[in-house]
Enzyme design. Structure first.
Site, mmCIF file in Angstrom:
data_model
loop_
_atom_site.group_PDB
_atom_site.id
_atom_site.type_symbol
_atom_site.label_atom_id
_atom_site.label_comp_id
_atom_site.label_asym_id
_atom_site.label_seq_id
_atom_site.Cartn_x
_atom_site.Cartn_y
_atom_site.Cartn_z
ATOM 1 N N ASN A 155 -8.810 19.808 -10.950
ATOM 2 C CA ASN A 155 -7.768 18.835 -10.407
ATOM 3 C C ASN A 155 -7.863 19.412 -9.061
ATOM 4 O O ASN A 155 -7.638 18.050 -8.313
ATOM 5 C CB ASN A 155 -6.378 19.167 -10.991
ATOM 6 C CG ASN A 155 -5.832 20.685 -10.738
ATOM 7 O OD1 ASN A 155 -6.866 21.618 -11.176
ATOM 8 N ND2 ASN A 155 -4.822 20.914 -10.370
ATOM 9 N N GLU A 253 -3.790 31.716 -14.080
ATOM 10 C CA GLU A 253 -2.953 30.912 -13.635
ATOM 11 C C GLU A 253 -2.946 29.454 -14.446
ATOM 12 O O GLU A 253 -3.946 28.806 -14.344
ATOM 13 C CB GLU A 253 -2.974 30.495 -12.047
ATOM 14 C CG GLU A 253 -2.094 29.806 -11.459
ATOM 15 C CD GLU A 253 -1.970 28.502 -11.600
ATOM 16 O OE1 GLU A 253 -1.236 27.883 -12.417
ATOM 17 O OE2 GLU A 253 -2.653 27.626 -11.019
ATOM 18 N N CYS A 287 -0.766 21.268 -11.160
ATOM 19 C CA CYS A 287 -0.004 22.096 -12.246
ATOM 20 C C CYS A 287 1.395 22.526 -11.699
ATOM 21 O O CYS A 287 2.287 22.666 -12.248
ATOM 22 C CB CYS A 287 -0.843 23.757 -12.370
ATOM 23 S SG CYS A 287 -1.010 24.604 -10.591
ATOM 24 N N GLU A 468 -1.327 35.958 -7.317
ATOM 25 C CA GLU A 468 -2.180 36.083 -6.014
ATOM 26 C C GLU A 468 -1.579 35.498 -4.859
ATOM 27 O O GLU A 468 -0.459 34.885 -4.822
ATOM 28 C CB GLU A 468 -3.365 35.061 -6.627
ATOM 29 C CG GLU A 468 -4.096 35.606 -7.847
ATOM 30 C CD GLU A 468 -5.311 34.673 -8.146
ATOM 31 O OE1 GLU A 468 -6.057 34.172 -7.462
ATOM 32 O OE2 GLU A 468 -5.749 34.922 -9.179
#
Length: 487
Positions: A155, A253, A287, A468
């Site tokens: 993405n 993630e 996301c 992160e």
């Protein structure tokens, strides 16, 4: 290099060299549905070669000073920035996103990722304590883990790949990266700049291919002690299983089902355009995009009308069109998946207010096979509906009313994900109360997608493992050692 019919043919980048692969797979232009690129179909042999190269480069790279590594990373950032338009054009065509989004978000952020971690590596400190009674001094040191396996999604291709490569090599690791097979071009283009930037051979290796072959070989390799993955929760479960025998360090993630909570005192002039953007930016293929909008009942009708009016003004067009607000979805299969959610919602009695199946999508005849979809708004949808519970990852958002603060917090948390949320209110006390109770790794209030890279990024529940960011990435990509000296 080019092949017949003007198709681009990519090659793996291993040990500072472009390496031919025996097998290739097709990559499609989302705006036309036609094959325009050939991507290596790598497997265990290619991963093994990359591991050998990364292992050979590790001693020298890890022994370089942070300043030396920083200078090389800044040079790579400069080279990408000098070719920003070239990278943006490639990212737009490869992924389907608008040229405007690639030009203003994807590539600038990739440049900034390298510069940010090139700078932050110069300013880390370690801990020190003194035990007077024992006559001991304790201090910690941090050392690179070794070879980092990095798997990035389709993405935000270069954006998220650089988010992994930059902290990994800044910390002294060597890397093997596997970008998505659907969006590999900008990673390949970046490889062309490695030598000019001064990146030694073997420090950055990129192996292209599909997850079940190249990705699986990377995750399962015993000499790759660390995996950073961004993608689906289902794939992450497979990564956990395959890496478990080697006790690998993981940063995952994953997906989201992100709520926006609009209270009656929200500033709608700011809220509506921002929430439209948070719902449909990059075709909803982020996301962090909003997929559930909860609006306090007193302003529900007003919000819905203004929101739908604003959504209808978003132009769906060719990725190369600078006036387009949305481009094409990533693939034919993904487009069908998103459309199926709309179909299920209709079958469950929900109302499609605008978008798919309601409004007309106008696309040039030569792009009729492209993967385009209008921004789609659904109402009268039940909380247990798949549209309210599952990650759609497309331009589809549900808008439902709520009455009380307690009610909306319960509904917002009633999904398996916990990545991001937004809260709109002018009541500071309410903002703090709600933000603290939301089961979400990130909470934006009266804004969306504002990121300080110093702060942790990651999700709760099925949205991931680990964090992160400036300090968090440094800790993830390094091992800490405590040294005690009696004097």
């Amino acid at each position: 290099m080019a092949e017949s019919q003007n198709r681009l043919v990519l090659q793996n980048f291993i040990g500072g060299q472009f390496v031919h692969c025996d097998s290739y797979i097709d990559s499609f232009d989302p705006s036309t549905g036609d094959v325009y690129c050939r991507v290596p179909d790598s497997g265990s042999a290619e991963v093994e070669a990359a591991v050998s190269a990364a292992k050979g480069a590790f001693p020298k790279w890890s022994s370089k000073s942070p300043l030396e590594r920083s200078q090389i990373m800044n040079k790579l950032a400069d080279l990408i920035e000098q070719r920003l338009e070239e990278f943006a054009q490639a990212e737009s065509r490869d992924q389907g996103k608008t040229i405007t989004f690639a030009r203003t978000v994807d590539i600038p952020r990739a440049v900034y990722n390298f510069r940010f971690f090139a700078s932050s590596i110069l300013h880390h400190t370690t801990e020190c304590t003194q035990m007077d009674q024992m006559g001991c001094l304790n201090y910690t040191v941090r050392t690179p883990v070794g070879i980092a396996g990095l798997i990035s999604p389709w993405n935000l291709p270069l954006y998220l790949l650089s988010w992994k490569i930059a902290p990994a090599i800044a910390s002294g690791n060597t890397v093997i990266a596997k970008p998505s097979e659907m969006t590999s071009v900008t990673a390949w283009m970046m490889c062309k700049l490695m030598d000019e930037a001064g990146v030694p051979p073997g420090v950055v290796n990129i192996v292209f291919g599909i997850g079940p072959k190249a990705g699986d070989a990377l995750v399962a390799h015993p000499d790759v002690p660390l995996i950073s993955f961004t993608g689906s929760t289902v794939t992450a479960q497979r990564i956990i299983e395959r890496s478990a025998p080697h006790c690998k360090r993981l940063s995952l993630e994953l997906g989201g089902k992100n709520p926006a909570i609009i209270f009656q005192d929200a500033n709608l002039e700011e809220c509506i355009p921002t929430t439209v953007r948070s719902s449909f930016a990059n075709q909803g293929e982020i996301c962090l995009c909003t997929s559930r909008i909860y609006v306090q009942r007193m302003i529900y009708e007003e919000f819905l009308k203004k929101f739908v009016d604003a959504a209808k003004k978003w132009k769906v067009g060719l990725p190369c069109d600078p006036k387009a607000s949305m481009g094409a979805l990533i693939s034919k299969e993904h487009l069908q998946k998103v459309r199926n959610y709309v179909k299920k919602a209709r079958e469950e009695g929900a109302q499609i207010v605008c978008g798919e199946g309601v409004d007309t999508l106008e696309i040039p005849s030569k792009n009729q096979k492209g993967y385009f979809m209008l921004p789609t708004v659904i109402t009268k949808v039940k909380e247990g509906s798949c549209c309210m519970q599952e990650e759609v990852f497309g331009p589809l958002v549900c808008v439902v009313p709520f009455d009380t603060e307690e009610e909306v917090i319960e509904k917002a948390n009633a999904v398996k994900y916990g990545l991001a949320a937004t809260v709109w209110s002018r009541d500071v006390g309410r903002i703090h109360r709600v933000a603290q109770r939301l089961q979400s790794g990130l909470v934006w209030t009266n804004c969306w997608l504002i990121r300080d890279l110093n702060l942790p990024f990651g999700g709760m529940k099925a949205s991931g493992i680990g964090r992160e960011g400036g300090k968090d990435s440094y800790e993830f990509f390094t091992e800490v050692k405590t040294v005690t000296i009696k004097h």
